[in-house]
Design a protein around this motif. Structure first.
Motif, PDB file in Angstrom:
ATOM      1  N   SER A 185       0.740  -1.131  -0.011  1.00  0.00           N
ATOM      2  CA  SER A 185      -0.019  -0.047   0.169  1.00  0.00           C
ATOM      3  C   SER A 185       0.937   1.153  -0.054  1.00  0.00           C
ATOM      4  O   SER A 185       1.911   1.305   0.713  1.00  0.00           O
ATOM      5  CB  SER A 185      -0.987  -0.102   1.048  1.00  0.00           C
ATOM      6  N   ILE A 186       0.320   2.290  -0.558  1.00  0.00           N
ATOM      7  CA  ILE A 186       0.915   3.526  -0.765  1.00  0.00           C
ATOM      8  C   ILE A 186      -0.348   4.559  -0.068  1.00  0.00           C
ATOM      9  O   ILE A 186      -1.191   4.522  -0.612  1.00  0.00           O
ATOM     10  CB  ILE A 186       1.327   3.881  -2.069  1.00  0.00           C
TER      11      ILE A 186
ATOM     12  N   THR B 155       7.540   4.671  -7.835  1.00  0.00           N
ATOM     13  CA  THR B 155       7.382   3.717  -6.612  1.00  0.00           C
ATOM     14  C   THR B 155       6.314   2.511  -7.354  1.00  0.00           C
ATOM     15  O   THR B 155       6.700   1.396  -7.037  1.00  0.00           O
ATOM     16  CB  THR B 155       6.431   4.545  -5.604  1.00  0.00           C
ATOM     17  N   ILE B 156       5.367   3.110  -8.011  1.00  0.00           N
ATOM     18  CA  ILE B 156       4.423   2.280  -8.384  1.00  0.00           C
ATOM     19  C   ILE B 156       5.250   0.974  -9.442  1.00  0.00           C
ATOM     20  O   ILE B 156       4.820  -0.202  -9.165  1.00  0.00           O
ATOM     21  CB  ILE B 156       3.212   2.847  -9.376  1.00  0.00           C
ATOM     22  N   HIS B 157       5.805   1.507 -10.390  1.00  0.00           N
ATOM     23  CA  HIS B 157       6.669   0.746 -11.373  1.00  0.00           C
ATOM     24  C   HIS B 157       7.530  -0.278 -10.522  1.00  0.00           C
ATOM     25  O   HIS B 157       7.675  -1.432 -10.957  1.00  0.00           O
ATOM     26  CB  HIS B 157       7.200   1.586 -12.374  1.00  0.00           C
ATOM     27  N   SER B 158       8.219   0.251  -9.585  1.00  0.00           N
ATOM     28  CA  SER B 158       9.207  -0.665  -8.902  1.00  0.00           C
ATOM     29  C   SER B 158       8.437  -1.858  -8.248  1.00  0.00           C
ATOM     30  O   SER B 158       8.953  -2.842  -8.325  1.00  0.00           O
ATOM     31  CB  SER B 158       9.671   0.196  -7.672  1.00  0.00           C
ATOM     32  N   PHE B 159       7.195  -1.537  -7.639  1.00  0.00           N
ATOM     33  CA  PHE B 159       6.689  -2.714  -7.160  1.00  0.00           C
ATOM     34  C   PHE B 159       6.056  -3.657  -8.170  1.00  0.00           C
ATOM     35  O   PHE B 159       6.107  -4.890  -7.847  1.00  0.00           O
ATOM     36  CB  PHE B 159       5.327  -2.223  -6.030  1.00  0.00           C
ATOM     37  N   LEU B 160       5.312  -3.198  -9.142  1.00  0.00           N
ATOM     38  CA  LEU B 160       4.821  -3.996 -10.270  1.00  0.00           C
ATOM     39  C   LEU B 160       6.003  -4.811 -10.776  1.00  0.00           C
ATOM     40  O   LEU B 160       5.311  -5.843 -11.128  1.00  0.00           O
ATOM     41  CB  LEU B 160       3.764  -3.102 -11.382  1.00  0.00           C
ATOM     42  N   LYS B 161       7.088  -4.337 -10.953  1.00  0.00           N
ATOM     43  CA  LYS B 161       7.884  -5.129 -11.918  1.00  0.00           C
ATOM     44  C   LYS B 161       8.611  -6.128 -10.953  1.00  0.00           C
ATOM     45  O   LYS B 161       9.139  -7.087 -11.618  1.00  0.00           O
ATOM     46  CB  LYS B 161       9.084  -4.202 -12.456  1.00  0.00           C
TER      47      LYS B 161
ATOM     48  N   LEU C 189      -1.400  -3.941  -5.443  1.00  0.00           N
ATOM     49  CA  LEU C 189      -1.263  -2.628  -4.812  1.00  0.00           C
ATOM     50  C   LEU C 189      -2.335  -1.698  -4.530  1.00  0.00           C
ATOM     51  O   LEU C 189      -3.011  -1.383  -5.715  1.00  0.00           O
ATOM     52  CB  LEU C 189       0.017  -2.003  -5.806  1.00  0.00           C
ATOM     53  N   PHE C 190      -2.162  -1.398  -3.575  1.00  0.00           N
ATOM     54  CA  PHE C 190      -3.256  -0.322  -2.883  1.00  0.00           C
ATOM     55  C   PHE C 190      -2.745   1.087  -3.004  1.00  0.00           C
ATOM     56  O   PHE C 190      -1.787   1.488  -2.408  1.00  0.00           O
ATOM     57  CB  PHE C 190      -4.134  -0.874  -1.482  1.00  0.00           C
ATOM     58  N   ILE C 191      -3.503   1.919  -3.598  1.00  0.00           N
ATOM     59  CA  ILE C 191      -3.054   3.441  -3.448  1.00  0.00           C
ATOM     60  C   ILE C 191      -4.390   4.336  -2.731  1.00  0.00           C
ATOM     61  O   ILE C 191      -5.556   4.426  -3.323  1.00  0.00           O
ATOM     62  CB  ILE C 191      -2.868   4.186  -4.882  1.00  0.00           C
ATOM     63  N   LEU C 192      -4.029   4.598  -1.554  1.00  0.00           N
ATOM     64  CA  LEU C 192      -5.009   5.212  -0.501  1.00  0.00           C
ATOM     65  C   LEU C 192      -4.592   6.837  -0.788  1.00  0.00           C
ATOM     66  O   LEU C 192      -3.861   7.214  -0.184  1.00  0.00           O
ATOM     67  CB  LEU C 192      -5.022   4.880   0.867  1.00  0.00           C
ATOM     68  N   ASP C 193      -5.590   7.612  -1.478  1.00  0.00           N
ATOM     69  CA  ASP C 193      -5.152   8.940  -1.697  1.00  0.00           C
ATOM     70  C   ASP C 193      -6.054  10.033  -0.748  1.00  0.00           C
ATOM     71  O   ASP C 193      -7.335   9.878  -0.885  1.00  0.00           O
ATOM     72  CB  ASP C 193      -5.791   9.190  -3.206  1.00  0.00           C
TER      73      ASP C 193
ATOM     74  N   ASP D 213       7.922   8.144  -2.215  1.00  0.00           N
ATOM     75  CA  ASP D 213       8.961   8.616  -2.615  1.00  0.00           C
ATOM     76  C   ASP D 213      10.198   7.799  -2.667  1.00  0.00           C
ATOM     77  O   ASP D 213      11.303   8.013  -2.602  1.00  0.00           O
ATOM     78  CB  ASP D 213       9.489   9.797  -1.769  1.00  0.00           C
ATOM     79  N   VAL D 214       9.740   6.381  -2.661  1.00  0.00           N
ATOM     80  CA  VAL D 214      10.903   5.378  -2.746  1.00  0.00           C
ATOM     81  C   VAL D 214      10.949   4.643  -4.082  1.00  0.00           C
ATOM     82  O   VAL D 214       9.704   4.566  -4.808  1.00  0.00           O
ATOM     83  CB  VAL D 214      10.629   4.310  -1.670  1.00  0.00           C
ATOM     84  N   TYR D 215      11.962   4.289  -4.514  1.00  0.00           N
ATOM     85  CA  TYR D 215      12.078   3.241  -5.792  1.00  0.00           C
ATOM     86  C   TYR D 215      13.023   2.082  -5.783  1.00  0.00           C
ATOM     87  O   TYR D 215      13.784   2.409  -4.563  1.00  0.00           O
ATOM     88  CB  TYR D 215      12.173   3.952  -7.191  1.00  0.00           C
TER      89      TYR D 215
END
Length: 274
Positions: free
Chosen positions: A7-8, A21-27, A34-38, A89-91
């Protein structure tokens, strides 16, 4: 049961940084969700849910970091074996998640693991820490002009003498990347929502540390932009101070026997493995 989820919690973040960050996890994974709570005031980031494995939730109000992740954790607590808390803000490269997953599978005594964390330029971020005392936090936040004294304090508090090159059982691991065993969360509980922002990671790690090992694993690394927002924004500084007060109200200001025990045990461990 799903093996892994993540989750992010987003709040008016840079879309390009969040995309990293999203690309890093999906790859790094194949079937993981992956959950994104906005928490942002608008759903402008919704378009980033471009993959069927991304579940975007527009919260329409800023409930804070821990409370935001808890919304997701309550959904997956009995569905995922492991869950990763990701800062926006991580990758990292695609080997990181599989490496940590394998490590956790081999170390059933571990409730949490954190990899080595680097700045984008490759410099180490010293994010393994002892449990803080009021003195340490006041010095670090407001008394930086006592440079030599602060450096001496940080040498121990941030465990610099470890060299950050060995596995360590640490009572306070950064919330920027938390690889968690959900069994541990079911035992100790989720983020304490009294902490809107800051110290929620300290609080959760120490609760897990009481029953499991909370390990630093240096054989793989992530990159963290680490904006240090409370040094630039008065509102974030207020959140930082407010959370620190609530943390010490919860665990003790001058008297915290558990803090003393965990910190002494950590420092003794470093002597044994040095």
């Amino acid at each position: 049961m799903r093996d892994l989820s993540a989750s992010i919690v987003a709040y008016k973040n840079s879309a390009s940084m969040l995309t990293q960050t999203i690309h890093s996890f999906l790859k790094s994974t194949v079937h993981s969700k992956l959950f994104i709570l906005d928490n942002s005031p608008t759903d402008d980031l919704k378009y980033l849910a471009y993959n069927s494995r991304i579940h975007y939730i527009f919260n329409n109000r800023n409930v804070g970091f821990g409370a935001g992740h808890n919304i997701i954790l309550n959904k997956i607590l009995n569905e995922s074996k492991y869950h990763v808390i990701l800062n926006p803000d991580v990758y990292f490269d695609q080997s990181v998640i599989p490496t940590l997953y394998k490590f956790m599978e081999q170390h059933h005594e571990a409730g949490q693991v954190m990899p080595k964390v680097l700045y984008p330029d490759g410099k180490l971020q010293p994010l393994c820490k002892l449990l803080p005392s009021p003195k340490v936090l006041i010095m670090r936040r407001f008394l930086g002009f006592f440079k030599s004294q602060l450096e001496k304090e940080n040498l121990q508090y941030e465990l610099h003498l470890s060299g950050y090159d060995k596995i360590m059982n640490v009572p306070f691991l950064s919330g920027c990347f938390m690889f968690l065993r959900t069994e541990a969360l079911r035992k100790v509980g989720l983020f304490d929502e009294r902490f809107f922002l800051y110290t929620e990671d300290t609080d959760l790690t120490r609760r897990i540390h009481k029953h499991y090992q909370t390990l630093y694993f240096p054989d793989t690394a992530i990159y963290h932009h680490h904006a240090r927002g409370s040094y630039k924004d008065a509102k974030l500084l207020f959140c930082n101070i407010q959370s620190a007060i609530r943390y010490f109200n919860k665990w003790g200001w001058t008297k915290d026997n558990e803090r003393k025990l965990f910190n002494e045990r950590t420092l003794l461990q470093l002597k044994d493995i040095s």
